[in-house]
Design an enzyme around this catalytic site. Sequence first.
Site, PDB file in Angstrom:
ATOM      1  N   ASN A  12       0.870  -1.188   0.000  1.00 19.23           N
ATOM      2  CA  ASN A  12       0.000   0.000   0.000  1.00 19.23           C
ATOM      3  C   ASN A  12       0.901   1.230   0.000  1.00 19.23           C
ATOM      4  O   ASN A  12       1.457   1.592   1.032  1.00 19.23           O
ATOM      5  CB  ASN A  12      -0.898  -0.047   1.246  1.00 19.23           C
ATOM      6  CG  ASN A  12      -1.744   1.199   1.391  1.00 19.23           C
ATOM      7  OD1 ASN A  12      -1.931   1.949   0.434  1.00 19.23           O
ATOM      8  ND2 ASN A  12      -2.256   1.418   2.596  1.00 19.23           N
ATOM      9  N   TRP A  13       1.004   1.859  -1.158  1.00 20.72           N
ATOM     10  CA  TRP A  13       1.913   3.009  -1.278  1.00 20.72           C
ATOM     11  C   TRP A  13       1.390   4.268  -0.609  1.00 20.72           C
ATOM     12  O   TRP A  13       2.134   5.215  -0.420  1.00 20.72           O
ATOM     13  CB  TRP A  13       2.155   3.317  -2.765  1.00 20.72           C
ATOM     14  CG  TRP A  13       3.063   2.367  -3.462  1.00 20.72           C
ATOM     15  CD1 TRP A  13       3.777   1.343  -2.916  1.00 20.72           C
ATOM     16  CD2 TRP A  13       3.373   2.363  -4.876  1.00 20.72           C
ATOM     17  NE1 TRP A  13       4.509   0.707  -3.889  1.00 20.72           N
ATOM     18  CE2 TRP A  13       4.278   1.317  -5.093  1.00 20.72           C
ATOM     19  CE3 TRP A  13       2.961   3.143  -5.948  1.00 20.72           C
ATOM     20  CZ2 TRP A  13       4.783   1.036  -6.368  1.00 20.72           C
ATOM     21  CZ3 TRP A  13       3.459   2.857  -7.209  1.00 20.72           C
ATOM     22  CH2 TRP A  13       4.371   1.813  -7.411  1.00 20.72           C
ATOM     23  N   LYS A  14       0.095   4.310  -0.338  1.00 19.42           N
ATOM     24  CA  LYS A  14      -0.519   5.531   0.208  1.00 19.42           C
ATOM     25  C   LYS A  14      -0.238   6.692  -0.753  1.00 19.42           C
ATOM     26  O   LYS A  14      -0.196   6.481  -1.963  1.00 19.42           O
ATOM     27  CB  LYS A  14      -0.027   5.789   1.637  1.00 19.42           C
ATOM     28  CG  LYS A  14      -0.161   4.520   2.503  1.00 19.42           C
ATOM     29  CD  LYS A  14       0.090   4.735   3.961  1.00 19.42           C
ATOM     30  CE  LYS A  14      -0.094   3.410   4.687  1.00 19.42           C
ATOM     31  NZ  LYS A  14      -0.004   3.522   6.135  1.00 19.42           N
ATOM     32  N   HIS A  98      -9.483   1.676   4.759  1.00 24.75           N
ATOM     33  CA  HIS A  98      -8.193   1.805   5.454  1.00 24.75           C
ATOM     34  C   HIS A  98      -8.377   2.769   6.626  1.00 24.75           C
ATOM     35  O   HIS A  98      -9.124   3.747   6.536  1.00 24.75           O
ATOM     36  CB  HIS A  98      -7.116   2.330   4.489  1.00 24.75           C
ATOM     37  CG  HIS A  98      -5.752   2.258   5.103  1.00 24.75           C
ATOM     38  ND1 HIS A  98      -5.296   3.210   5.983  1.00 24.75           N
ATOM     39  CD2 HIS A  98      -4.778   1.321   5.011  1.00 24.75           C
ATOM     40  CE1 HIS A  98      -4.088   2.866   6.395  1.00 24.75           C
ATOM     41  NE2 HIS A  98      -3.752   1.725   5.820  1.00 24.75           N
ATOM     42  N   GLU A 100      -6.692   5.119   7.696  1.00 26.48           N
ATOM     43  CA  GLU A 100      -6.434   6.539   7.380  1.00 26.48           C
ATOM     44  C   GLU A 100      -7.645   7.167   6.691  1.00 26.48           C
ATOM     45  O   GLU A 100      -7.959   8.337   6.909  1.00 26.48           O
ATOM     46  CB  GLU A 100      -5.160   6.653   6.532  1.00 26.48           C
ATOM     47  CG  GLU A 100      -3.919   6.379   7.377  1.00 26.48           C
ATOM     48  CD  GLU A 100      -2.738   5.809   6.617  1.00 26.48           C
ATOM     49  OE1 GLU A 100      -2.726   5.863   5.369  1.00 26.48           O
ATOM     50  OE2 GLU A 100      -1.811   5.295   7.281  1.00 26.48           O
ATOM     51  N   GLU A 170      -5.671  -4.752  10.562  1.00 28.27           N
ATOM     52  CA  GLU A 170      -4.577  -3.806  10.811  1.00 28.27           C
ATOM     53  C   GLU A 170      -4.815  -3.091  12.134  1.00 28.27           C
ATOM     54  O   GLU A 170      -5.583  -2.114  12.185  1.00 28.27           O
ATOM     55  CB  GLU A 170      -4.504  -2.765   9.694  1.00 28.27           C
ATOM     56  CG  GLU A 170      -4.250  -3.345   8.330  1.00 28.27           C
ATOM     57  CD  GLU A 170      -3.610  -2.316   7.407  1.00 28.27           C
ATOM     58  OE1 GLU A 170      -2.470  -2.539   6.989  1.00 28.27           O
ATOM     59  OE2 GLU A 170      -4.250  -1.289   7.128  1.00 28.27           O
ATOM     60  N   GLY A 176       2.524   2.093  10.851  1.00 22.40           N
ATOM     61  CA  GLY A 176       3.530   3.145  10.735  1.00 22.40           C
ATOM     62  C   GLY A 176       4.264   3.444  12.023  1.00 22.40           C
ATOM     63  O   GLY A 176       4.964   4.448  12.137  1.00 22.40           O
ATOM     64  N   SER A 215       3.252  -2.366  10.335  1.00 26.12           N
ATOM     65  CA  SER A 215       4.698  -2.489  10.562  1.00 26.12           C
ATOM     66  C   SER A 215       5.268  -3.844  10.148  1.00 26.12           C
ATOM     67  O   SER A 215       6.199  -4.356  10.785  1.00 26.12           O
ATOM     68  CB  SER A 215       5.054  -2.174  12.028  1.00 26.12           C
ATOM     69  OG  SER A 215       4.737  -0.817  12.316  1.00 26.12           O
ATOM     70  N   GLY A 236       2.680  -1.181   4.325  1.00 24.21           N
ATOM     71  CA  GLY A 236       2.777   0.237   4.000  1.00 24.21           C
ATOM     72  C   GLY A 236       4.214   0.654   3.749  1.00 24.21           C
ATOM     73  O   GLY A 236       4.758   0.463   2.655  1.00 24.21           O
ATOM     74  N   GLY A 237       4.856   1.193   4.772  1.00 22.19           N
ATOM     75  CA  GLY A 237       6.201   1.768   4.631  1.00 22.19           C
ATOM     76  C   GLY A 237       7.194   0.856   3.928  1.00 22.19           C
ATOM     77  O   GLY A 237       7.954   1.301   3.050  1.00 22.19           O
TER      78      GLY A 237
HETATM   79  P1  PGA Z   1       2.800   0.175   7.704  1.00 29.31           P
HETATM   80  O1  PGA Z   1       1.344   0.500   7.092  1.00 29.31           O
HETATM   81  O2  PGA Z   1       3.251  -1.116   7.070  1.00 29.31           O
HETATM   82  O3  PGA Z   1       3.649   1.351   7.300  1.00 29.31           O
HETATM   83  O4  PGA Z   1       2.625   0.051   9.180  1.00 29.31           O
HETATM   84  C1  PGA Z   1       0.397  -0.519   6.897  1.00 29.31           C
HETATM   85  C2  PGA Z   1      -0.849   0.057   6.292  1.00 29.31           C
HETATM   86  O5  PGA Z   1      -1.227   1.175   6.630  1.00 29.31           O
HETATM   87  O6  PGA Z   1      -1.498  -0.595   5.435  1.00 29.31           O
END
Ligand code: PGA
Length: 255
Positions: A12-14, A98, A100, A170, A176, A215, A236-237
Amino acid sequence: MNSQRIPLIAGNWKMHKTIAEAEAYIQALLPKVSSCEGVEVAICAPFTALQALVDSTRGSRVEIFAQTMHAGDSGPFTGEISAPMLSEIDVFGVVLGHSERREFYGESDHALRAKVPAALAAGLMPILCIGETEAEHGDGDTQRKLRHQIQEGLGDVADEQLGDVVIAYEPIWAIGTGKVATPDQAQDICGFVRALVADRDPQQAERTRVLYGGSVKPDNAVALMSLPDVDGALVGGASLEADTLAAIIDAAGAG
Ligand code: PGA
């Protein structure tokens, strides 16, 4: 991981990567994933990069996903994108709910109740995200929260389509933050999520892929991916670099 279910690793690049950056990344990723049999790979990219990524991944094992969509097919919703608009350009699926989107853009369980079947109707694979906050985790409120999110998000999905929905657990406190759930926590909750689907339809629950997200890194992926009820990861990251995502994909292949 269970042999009935093919693991899915979704990056997930966001809000990261221009088209040029996305293209460079994909050219780096494709050779690294060409030989990893038995794992599905998804890149969840910004809208602007979707068409270019669909074109450059055609015939590869990498599928392209959007990060959100509107429930309606069309209408007066400035700034929104619909499921038919995504499937028209051969986008494979879409991340829905998600944390966010829920936190910053007010996405509600009620809206997701309409979005999940709308994605399926357009031929998109939904990844429905659920998870509890740190406070809910501390208060022992995780199961109640997830039960509600699943009841709403899957509420208008026909029983025979339940297994077509990917669910990403999640924990918000792990996104993050570098604070990853322990393997015991991830197994407990992903097993609980599968049991919630089984309450609707036990056979579909065996097909349903439950991902862990929060994470995930190459060094914790092996332990997470070997858990019986964890069928992959939403990353994500660590998905922003092709090398680290490829290492996580390898871990899923080994798990
Ligand atoms: P993260 O994000 O791997 O940076 O914790 C996961 C996500 O938000 O899907």
